[in-house]
Design a protein around this motif. Sequence first.
Motif, PDB file in Angstrom:
ATOM      1  N   THR A  49       0.887  -1.072  -0.066  1.00  0.00           N
ATOM      2  CA  THR A  49      -0.165   0.084   0.002  1.00  0.00           C
ATOM      3  C   THR A  49       0.937   1.353   0.116  1.00  0.00           C
ATOM      4  O   THR A  49       0.632   2.285  -0.584  1.00  0.00           O
ATOM      5  CB  THR A  49      -0.827   0.224   1.110  1.00  0.00           C
ATOM      6  N   THR A  52       2.825   1.738  -3.452  1.00  0.00           N
ATOM      7  CA  THR A  52       1.858   1.979  -4.635  1.00  0.00           C
ATOM      8  C   THR A  52       0.909   3.171  -4.343  1.00  0.00           C
ATOM      9  O   THR A  52       0.028   3.428  -5.187  1.00  0.00           O
ATOM     10  CB  THR A  52       1.269   1.011  -5.230  1.00  0.00           C
ATOM     11  N   GLU A  53       0.964   3.769  -3.061  1.00  0.00           N
ATOM     12  CA  GLU A  53       0.029   4.541  -2.918  1.00  0.00           C
ATOM     13  C   GLU A  53      -1.394   4.420  -3.134  1.00  0.00           C
ATOM     14  O   GLU A  53      -2.334   5.089  -3.778  1.00  0.00           O
ATOM     15  CB  GLU A  53       0.204   5.977  -3.566  1.00  0.00           C
ATOM     16  N   SER A  54      -1.862   3.027  -2.306  1.00  0.00           N
ATOM     17  CA  SER A  54      -3.150   2.638  -2.777  1.00  0.00           C
ATOM     18  C   SER A  54      -3.865   2.753  -1.385  1.00  0.00           C
ATOM     19  O   SER A  54      -3.346   2.774  -0.267  1.00  0.00           O
ATOM     20  CB  SER A  54      -3.109   1.513  -3.397  1.00  0.00           C
ATOM     21  N   ASP A 107      -8.093  -0.950 -14.587  1.00  0.00           N
ATOM     22  CA  ASP A 107      -8.773   0.486 -14.349  1.00  0.00           C
ATOM     23  C   ASP A 107     -10.124   0.369 -13.974  1.00  0.00           C
ATOM     24  O   ASP A 107     -10.607   1.266 -13.005  1.00  0.00           O
ATOM     25  CB  ASP A 107      -8.623   1.489 -15.547  1.00  0.00           C
ATOM     26  N   SER A 147      -2.788  -4.502  -5.011  1.00  0.00           N
ATOM     27  CA  SER A 147      -2.815  -3.114  -4.564  1.00  0.00           C
ATOM     28  C   SER A 147      -4.020  -2.701  -4.885  1.00  0.00           C
ATOM     29  O   SER A 147      -4.477  -2.665  -6.281  1.00  0.00           O
ATOM     30  CB  SER A 147      -1.585  -2.446  -4.956  1.00  0.00           C
ATOM     31  N   ASN A 149      -7.294   0.289  -5.294  1.00  0.00           N
ATOM     32  CA  ASN A 149      -7.646   1.760  -5.284  1.00  0.00           C
ATOM     33  C   ASN A 149      -6.650   2.708  -5.065  1.00  0.00           C
ATOM     34  O   ASN A 149      -6.210   3.100  -3.911  1.00  0.00           O
ATOM     35  CB  ASN A 149      -8.815   2.053  -4.207  1.00  0.00           C
ATOM     36  N   LYS A 150      -6.065   3.319  -6.345  1.00  0.00           N
ATOM     37  CA  LYS A 150      -4.897   4.281  -6.004  1.00  0.00           C
ATOM     38  C   LYS A 150      -5.304   5.390  -5.400  1.00  0.00           C
ATOM     39  O   LYS A 150      -6.826   5.704  -5.515  1.00  0.00           O
ATOM     40  CB  LYS A 150      -4.637   4.806  -7.472  1.00  0.00           C
ATOM     41  N   ARG A 155      -4.947   6.599 -10.912  1.00  0.00           N
ATOM     42  CA  ARG A 155      -4.941   5.436 -11.535  1.00  0.00           C
ATOM     43  C   ARG A 155      -3.423   4.796 -11.563  1.00  0.00           C
ATOM     44  O   ARG A 155      -2.612   5.477 -11.222  1.00  0.00           O
ATOM     45  CB  ARG A 155      -5.152   5.344 -13.237  1.00  0.00           C
ATOM     46  N   PHE A 156      -3.428   3.694 -11.685  1.00  0.00           N
ATOM     47  CA  PHE A 156      -2.071   3.008 -11.556  1.00  0.00           C
ATOM     48  C   PHE A 156      -1.466   2.949 -12.719  1.00  0.00           C
ATOM     49  O   PHE A 156      -2.051   2.808 -13.858  1.00  0.00           O
ATOM     50  CB  PHE A 156      -2.096   1.302 -11.202  1.00  0.00           C
ATOM     51  N   THR A 157      -0.172   3.422 -12.817  1.00  0.00           N
ATOM     52  CA  THR A 157       0.555   3.616 -13.994  1.00  0.00           C
ATOM     53  C   THR A 157       1.803   2.295 -14.159  1.00  0.00           C
ATOM     54  O   THR A 157       1.627   1.315 -13.202  1.00  0.00           O
ATOM     55  CB  THR A 157       1.418   4.981 -13.970  1.00  0.00           C
ATOM     56  N   ASP A 160       4.161   2.276 -11.647  1.00  0.00           N
ATOM     57  CA  ASP A 160       3.742   1.681 -10.250  1.00  0.00           C
ATOM     58  C   ASP A 160       3.915   0.100 -10.450  1.00  0.00           C
ATOM     59  O   ASP A 160       4.494  -0.473  -9.400  1.00  0.00           O
ATOM     60  CB  ASP A 160       2.282   2.103 -10.115  1.00  0.00           C
TER      61      ASP A 160
END
Length: 382
Positions: A49, A52-54, A107, A147, A149-150, A155-157, A160
């Motif tokens: 978490t 990935t900043e989730s 996504d 991981s 929910n960003k 959105r996850f890139t 990430d």
Amino acid sequence: MRKKANPVRITGAYEKKVAQLSTLMALSTILNSTLEQKEVRKRAIEAATRLTESEVGSLLLVDEETNELFFEVALGEKGEKVKEIRLKMGEGIAGWVAKTGESVIIDDVQNDPRFFKGADKKSSFVTRNMMCVPVKSEGKVIGVLQSINKLKGGRFTNDDLEGFISLADQVAIAIEKSRLYQELRDTFFCAAEALADAIEKRDPYTGGHTKRVLQYSVAIGKYLDLKESELERLRLAAVLHDIGKIGIEDSILRKRDKLNPDEYEKVKQHPVWGAEIMGHIKQLKDVIPGMRYHHERMDGNGYPDHLRDNQIPIIAKIISVADTFDAITTERPYQESLSIDVAFKELRGSAGTQFDSRVVEAFLKAYEAGDINADNVKVGLL
Ligand SMILES: [Fe+2]
């Protein structure tokens, strides 16, 4: 003339990559600084978490027997309910990742046909987007890291995902390392049990004694709030406590009549011999006092070193109570088994002189709570 070097262009993307790498390194260090399996798994989720900043992370492990995935750790209150879920290989996004060994960014999870809605239903959590990577050890998928929910509606890139894959590699190493460590500990414990069993086989009257002393000791230890590391030492010391009996000749060990003073003196050497034998194993340094002093008494009238009160380690004090309870309640060559009431009376009566009162109290509490399984013990009044 010296050629002018091209200046490195520091871009936002470059800075972000450096930040991601340094977070990854810090998280890997945290992940690999424990050998406790449960702790490794918990840290893996926290790392997922954070890196990935989730909102949420989860770790699913493969159950090799059933070929299913189970949520080994799911943090937070909502996570507790998710723990009950098991996914078949190929089921849900995690199952798909485990089956194919491929990583994925999704996504719009709700509209993905692979999405298993059960976890959201159980936790009343809404999964928006997700990154899911396999955790592989020696090319084999042992789990899946997710991981979810960003943060800030993002959105996850691909960046990430790249970092997440590197983290999964670290998680795999940490999981395997802790598994090996646990295996090593189990093997060592089983070897100790086998050794104790070998000694017991020589003495038909004490069959099952070690197992019972182990069980009673651990129960007492829990009521004394021993730390996990102390309980581990207690377990080993309880299994090995009479190992020194290997040095007692059969004519004494198997004697049906009461021992004469000389024979008794020889028997009294067994804690010393046990400590000497096990002294060859340096990893048992903290276990040996529990073995050597299990016949010491609070009043100093025990053996072999006549220690008293606080000189006697707590582990030895616990084994002493467990050992005595078993000796009274099971049949011995020179004594019929007596009832539990007699054993209680003996333990209570000798609290403070032979036994540490706190240990006796812990034993009685454990017994009342049903944690002392005295199935093999003769029950009845005197
Ligand atoms: Fe003993």
